[in-house]
Design a protein around this motif. Structure first.
Motif, PDB file in Angstrom:
ATOM      1  N   ALA A  40       0.836  -1.205   0.000  1.00 11.61           N
ATOM      2  CA  ALA A  40       0.000   0.000   0.000  1.00 11.61           C
ATOM      3  C   ALA A  40       0.870   1.255   0.000  1.00 11.61           C
ATOM      4  O   ALA A  40       0.544   2.247  -0.675  1.00 11.61           O
ATOM      5  CB  ALA A  40      -0.924  -0.005   1.212  1.00 11.61           C
ATOM      6  N   ALA A  41       1.982   1.223   0.717  1.00 10.06           N
ATOM      7  CA  ALA A  41       2.888   2.375   0.746  1.00 10.06           C
ATOM      8  C   ALA A  41       3.523   2.590  -0.627  1.00 10.06           C
ATOM      9  O   ALA A  41       3.649   3.729  -1.086  1.00 10.06           O
ATOM     10  CB  ALA A  41       3.964   2.174   1.810  1.00 10.06           C
ATOM     11  N   ASP A  81       2.219   1.745  -3.511  1.00 13.83           N
ATOM     12  CA  ASP A  81       1.157   2.282  -4.374  1.00 13.83           C
ATOM     13  C   ASP A  81       0.977   3.780  -4.131  1.00 13.83           C
ATOM     14  O   ASP A  81       0.843   4.563  -5.070  1.00 13.83           O
ATOM     15  CB  ASP A  81      -0.170   1.572  -4.110  1.00 13.83           C
ATOM     16  CG  ASP A  81      -0.184   0.153  -4.642  1.00 13.83           C
ATOM     17  OD1 ASP A  81       0.738  -0.224  -5.400  1.00 13.83           O
ATOM     18  OD2 ASP A  81      -1.138  -0.580  -4.290  1.00 13.83           O
ATOM     19  N   GLN A  82       0.979   4.166  -2.870  1.00 13.49           N
ATOM     20  CA  GLN A  82       0.775   5.576  -2.536  1.00 13.49           C
ATOM     21  C   GLN A  82       1.903   6.433  -3.102  1.00 13.49           C
ATOM     22  O   GLN A  82       1.648   7.513  -3.662  1.00 13.49           O
ATOM     23  CB  GLN A  82       0.691   5.741  -1.021  1.00 13.49           C
ATOM     24  CG  GLN A  82       0.361   7.154  -0.587  1.00 13.49           C
ATOM     25  CD  GLN A  82       0.191   7.262   0.919  1.00 13.49           C
ATOM     26  OE1 GLN A  82       0.478   6.329   1.649  1.00 13.49           O
ATOM     27  NE2 GLN A  82      -0.259   8.413   1.366  1.00 13.49           N
ATOM     28  N   PHE A 105       1.416   6.663  -6.964  1.00 13.43           N
ATOM     29  CA  PHE A 105       0.343   7.576  -7.348  1.00 13.43           C
ATOM     30  C   PHE A 105       0.704   9.028  -7.049  1.00 13.43           C
ATOM     31  O   PHE A 105       0.344   9.934  -7.806  1.00 13.43           O
ATOM     32  CB  PHE A 105      -0.970   7.204  -6.646  1.00 13.43           C
ATOM     33  CG  PHE A 105      -1.565   5.921  -7.162  1.00 13.43           C
ATOM     34  CD1 PHE A 105      -1.758   5.714  -8.523  1.00 13.43           C
ATOM     35  CD2 PHE A 105      -1.931   4.912  -6.295  1.00 13.43           C
ATOM     36  CE1 PHE A 105      -2.311   4.544  -9.007  1.00 13.43           C
ATOM     37  CE2 PHE A 105      -2.483   3.732  -6.760  1.00 13.43           C
ATOM     38  CZ  PHE A 105      -2.670   3.539  -8.120  1.00 13.43           C
ATOM     39  N   THR A 106       1.458   9.267  -5.985  1.00 10.12           N
ATOM     40  CA  THR A 106       1.903  10.624  -5.676  1.00 10.12           C
ATOM     41  C   THR A 106       2.845  11.132  -6.752  1.00 10.12           C
ATOM     42  O   THR A 106       2.741  12.276  -7.200  1.00 10.12           O
ATOM     43  CB  THR A 106       2.595  10.660  -4.299  1.00 10.12           C
ATOM     44  OG1 THR A 106       1.662  10.221  -3.311  1.00 10.12           O
ATOM     45  CG2 THR A 106       3.084  12.054  -3.947  1.00 10.12           C
TER      46      THR A 106
END
Length: 58
Positions: A43-44, A46-47, A50-51
């Protein structure tokens, strides 16, 4: 004779997590399992991805 149930205490209680100091011993009990750790790492990633995409206007 019928048994009477004890009345529940509905007064607000302090948040146990916020009330405890952040010590090594307190944090040791909150460690993630290996599976939960892998999910959090994904999840990190992915974040971050996307950032970066949003930062470049993509």
């Amino acid at each position: 004779m019928s048994e009477q149930q004890a009345e529940r205490d509905l007064t607000p209680q302090p948040n146990r997590i916020l009330a405890e100091p952040a010590t090594v011993q307190a944090c040791a009990g909150d460690l993630r399992t290996p599976t939960e750790q892998q999910i959090a790492e994904g999840a990190a990633r992915d974040q971050v991805a996307f950032t970066r995409i949003n930062a470049t206007g993509g």
